[in-house]
Design a protein around this motif. Structure first.
Motif, PDB file in Angstrom:
ATOM      1  N   LYS A  55       0.813  -1.214   0.000  1.00  0.00           N
ATOM      2  CA  LYS A  55       0.000   0.000   0.000  1.00  0.00           C
ATOM      3  C   LYS A  55       0.848   1.267   0.000  1.00  0.00           C
ATOM      4  N   THR A  56       1.970   1.200  -0.707  1.00  0.00           N
ATOM      5  CA  THR A  56       2.780   2.407  -0.913  1.00  0.00           C
ATOM      6  C   THR A  56       3.009   2.656  -2.408  1.00  0.00           C
ATOM      7  N   GLY A  57       2.041   2.270  -3.216  1.00  0.00           N
ATOM      8  CA  GLY A  57       2.140   2.534  -4.650  1.00  0.00           C
ATOM      9  C   GLY A  57       3.106   1.625  -5.373  1.00  0.00           C
ATOM     10  N   GLY A  58       3.425   0.470  -4.782  1.00  0.00           N
ATOM     11  CA  GLY A  58       4.424  -0.403  -5.387  1.00  0.00           C
ATOM     12  C   GLY A  58       4.018  -1.007  -6.711  1.00  0.00           C
ATOM     13  N   THR A  59       2.707  -1.233  -6.917  1.00  0.00           N
ATOM     14  CA  THR A  59       2.247  -1.774  -8.194  1.00  0.00           C
ATOM     15  C   THR A  59       2.435  -0.744  -9.305  1.00  0.00           C
ATOM     16  N   SER A  60       2.103   0.510  -9.005  1.00  0.00           N
ATOM     17  CA  SER A  60       2.337   1.589  -9.967  1.00  0.00           C
ATOM     18  C   SER A  60       3.831   1.786 -10.195  1.00  0.00           C
ATOM     19  N   PHE A  61       4.598   1.750  -9.116  1.00  0.00           N
ATOM     20  CA  PHE A  61       6.034   1.980  -9.226  1.00  0.00           C
ATOM     21  C   PHE A  61       6.705   0.878 -10.035  1.00  0.00           C
ATOM     22  N   ARG A  62       6.151  -0.324  -9.989  1.00  0.00           N
ATOM     23  CA  ARG A  62       6.703  -1.412 -10.794  1.00  0.00           C
ATOM     24  C   ARG A  62       6.665  -1.059 -12.273  1.00  0.00           C
ATOM     25  N   GLN A  63       5.626  -0.371 -12.709  1.00  0.00           N
ATOM     26  CA  GLN A  63       5.551   0.047 -14.105  1.00  0.00           C
ATOM     27  C   GLN A  63       6.640   1.062 -14.431  1.00  0.00           C
ATOM     28  N   VAL A  64       6.961   1.912 -13.461  1.00  0.00           N
ATOM     29  CA  VAL A  64       8.065   2.856 -13.651  1.00  0.00           C
ATOM     30  C   VAL A  64       9.374   2.082 -13.819  1.00  0.00           C
ATOM     31  N   LEU A  65       9.593   1.110 -12.944  1.00  0.00           N
ATOM     32  CA  LEU A  65      10.821   0.323 -13.010  1.00  0.00           C
ATOM     33  C   LEU A  65      10.922  -0.455 -14.316  1.00  0.00           C
ATOM     34  N   GLN A  66       9.786  -0.927 -14.813  1.00  0.00           N
ATOM     35  CA  GLN A  66       9.800  -1.663 -16.074  1.00  0.00           C
ATOM     36  C   GLN A  66      10.241  -0.780 -17.229  1.00  0.00           C
ATOM     37  N   THR A  67       9.992   0.522 -17.102  1.00  0.00           N
ATOM     38  CA  THR A  67      10.457   1.472 -18.115  1.00  0.00           C
ATOM     39  C   THR A  67      11.944   1.746 -17.944  1.00  0.00           C
ATOM     40  N   TRP A  68      12.369   1.842 -16.712  1.00  0.00           N
ATOM     41  CA  TRP A  68      13.764   2.191 -16.425  1.00  0.00           C
ATOM     42  C   TRP A  68      14.744   1.032 -16.606  1.00  0.00           C
ATOM     43  N   PHE A  69      14.276  -0.189 -16.367  1.00  0.00           N
ATOM     44  CA  PHE A  69      15.159  -1.346 -16.457  1.00  0.00           C
ATOM     45  C   PHE A  69      14.707  -2.242 -17.600  1.00  0.00           C
ATOM     46  N   PRO A  70      15.537  -2.358 -18.638  1.00  0.00           N
ATOM     47  CA  PRO A  70      15.171  -3.147 -19.824  1.00  0.00           C
ATOM     48  C   PRO A  70      14.878  -4.598 -19.464  1.00  0.00           C
ATOM     49  N   GLU A  71      14.238  -5.268 -20.402  1.00  0.00           N
ATOM     50  CA  GLU A  71      13.855  -6.664 -20.196  1.00  0.00           C
ATOM     51  C   GLU A  71      15.056  -7.501 -19.760  1.00  0.00           C
ATOM     52  N   GLY A  72      14.849  -8.285 -18.733  1.00  0.00           N
ATOM     53  CA  GLY A  72      15.920  -9.151 -18.242  1.00  0.00           C
ATOM     54  C   GLY A  72      16.710  -8.573 -17.103  1.00  0.00           C
ATOM     55  N   THR A  73      16.515  -7.285 -16.820  1.00  0.00           N
ATOM     56  CA  THR A  73      17.268  -6.671 -15.720  1.00  0.00           C
ATOM     57  C   THR A  73      16.378  -6.314 -14.532  1.00  0.00           C
ATOM     58  N   LEU A  74      15.047  -6.450 -14.690  1.00  0.00           N
ATOM     59  CA  LEU A  74      14.129  -6.243 -13.581  1.00  0.00           C
ATOM     60  C   LEU A  74      13.576  -7.601 -13.161  1.00  0.00           C
ATOM     61  N   HIS A  75      13.744  -7.927 -11.880  1.00  0.00           N
ATOM     62  CA  HIS A  75      13.296  -9.212 -11.344  1.00  0.00           C
ATOM     63  C   HIS A  75      12.244  -8.959 -10.263  1.00  0.00           C
ATOM     64  N   LEU A  76      11.190  -9.749 -10.260  1.00  0.00           N
ATOM     65  CA  LEU A  76      10.093  -9.561  -9.303  1.00  0.00           C
ATOM     66  C   LEU A  76      10.191 -10.563  -8.154  1.00  0.00           C
ATOM     67  N   HIS A  77       9.912 -10.066  -6.957  1.00  0.00           N
ATOM     68  CA  HIS A  77      10.064 -10.846  -5.730  1.00  0.00           C
ATOM     69  C   HIS A  77       8.706 -10.905  -5.030  1.00  0.00           C
ATOM     70  N   TYR A  78       7.864 -11.829  -5.474  1.00  0.00           N
ATOM     71  CA  TYR A  78       6.531 -11.976  -4.902  1.00  0.00           C
ATOM     72  C   TYR A  78       6.225 -13.449  -4.658  1.00  0.00           C
ATOM     73  N   SER A  79       5.453 -13.706  -3.591  1.00  0.00           N
ATOM     74  CA  SER A  79       5.022 -15.078  -3.306  1.00  0.00           C
ATOM     75  C   SER A  79       4.039 -15.532  -4.371  1.00  0.00           C
ATOM     76  N   LEU A  80       4.074 -16.791  -4.692  1.00  0.00           N
ATOM     77  CA  LEU A  80       3.151 -17.361  -5.666  1.00  0.00           C
ATOM     78  C   LEU A  80       2.576 -18.649  -5.094  1.00  0.00           C
ATOM     79  N   ASN A  81       1.252 -18.682  -4.980  1.00  0.00           N
ATOM     80  CA  ASN A  81       0.558 -19.860  -4.449  1.00  0.00           C
ATOM     81  C   ASN A  81       1.086 -20.265  -3.074  1.00  0.00           C
TER      82      ASN A  81
END
Length: 229
Positions: A17-43
């Motif tokens: 709840k600090t705008g991290g989902t929106s900020f992820r889109q910013v990071l996706q613009t700043w860091f080209p494919e393959g250089t941005l890694h996501l750290h989220y729990s899955l299932n």
């Protein structure tokens, strides 16, 4: 605070709840494919460990109380960034978010017995008193709570701290720091509020002083960063 070193990885702490989902889109613009890694729990599984290289960025939820803190993955992490938010506002935003998820039919463990806001807050206060309030953002810092002086933590573990109350100015300051272009800021995953619980604010401040200690120190550093734009 540390000087950003582009030859080392960046660890972006998405405090809920600090705008991290929106900020992820910013990071996706700043860091080209393959250089941005996501750290989220899955299932229900812990986030995977990424092999970070120079210039990479990892962004997501870290939580030491739940076994996937920064120190579980990289205890020597020194290039962290995070956006902070006034603690009671953050707490309220999370409450409305999980209530919305429940209303949409998604299972929410914390709301299985449909507690009132007061009951849910008292449960978090009890967790806090027992030292295992895993909902608190203090467990999402790069080190375990109480193991490092707060000034030292912010000065030696972070290259940048943003503040939600000054979100656009903060992102601008971060773009300059990282040498990235300014972009139009997205706003996603927002939740409307249908009640006013502001009468609980002063009580929250008394019950969760550790959150306010971090927030106030982060806010002061953020003001200095923005002033240096």
């Amino acid at each position: 605070m540390l000087v950003y070193d582009p030859t080392r990885p960046l660890v972006s702490l998405h405090l809920p709840k600090t705008g991290g989902t929106s900020f992820r889109q910013v990071l996706q613009t700043w860091f080209p494919e393959g250089t941005l890694h996501l750290h989220y729990s899955l299932n229900g599984q812990r986030p995977e460990r990424h092999d970070l290289k120079a210039g990479d960025c990892v962004h997501g939820h870290f939580n030491g109380a739940r076994g996937f803190g920064v120190w579980h993955y990289d205890p020597e992490a020194r290039q962290c960034i995070a956006f902070f938010r006034e603690p009671f506002d953050l707490f309220l935003s999370y409450w409305f978010f999980i209530r919305k998820q429940q209303a949409l039919g998604h299972p929410v463990k914390d709301l299985e017995d449909d507690p009132s806001f007061e009951v849910w807050l008292l449960r978090r206060a009890a967790d806090q008193a027992e030292g295992h309030n895993s909902h608190s953002f203090v467990w999402q810092m790069p080190v375990a709570p109480g193991t490092e002086d707060l000034d030292r933590l912010l000065d030696e573990r972070f290259v940048f701290v943003g503040i939600m109350e000054r979100y656009e100015e903060s992102v601008t300051a971060l773009a300059r720091l990282l040498g990235r272009p300014l972009i139009d800021l997205p706003h996603v995953n927002t939740t409307e509020r249908d009640s006013d619980f502001n009468a609980w604010r002063r009580i929250y401040e008394r019950w969760f002083p550790d959150e306010y200690d971090i927030y106030e120190k982060a806010r002061a550093r953020n003001a200095a960063l923005i002033a240096g734009i």
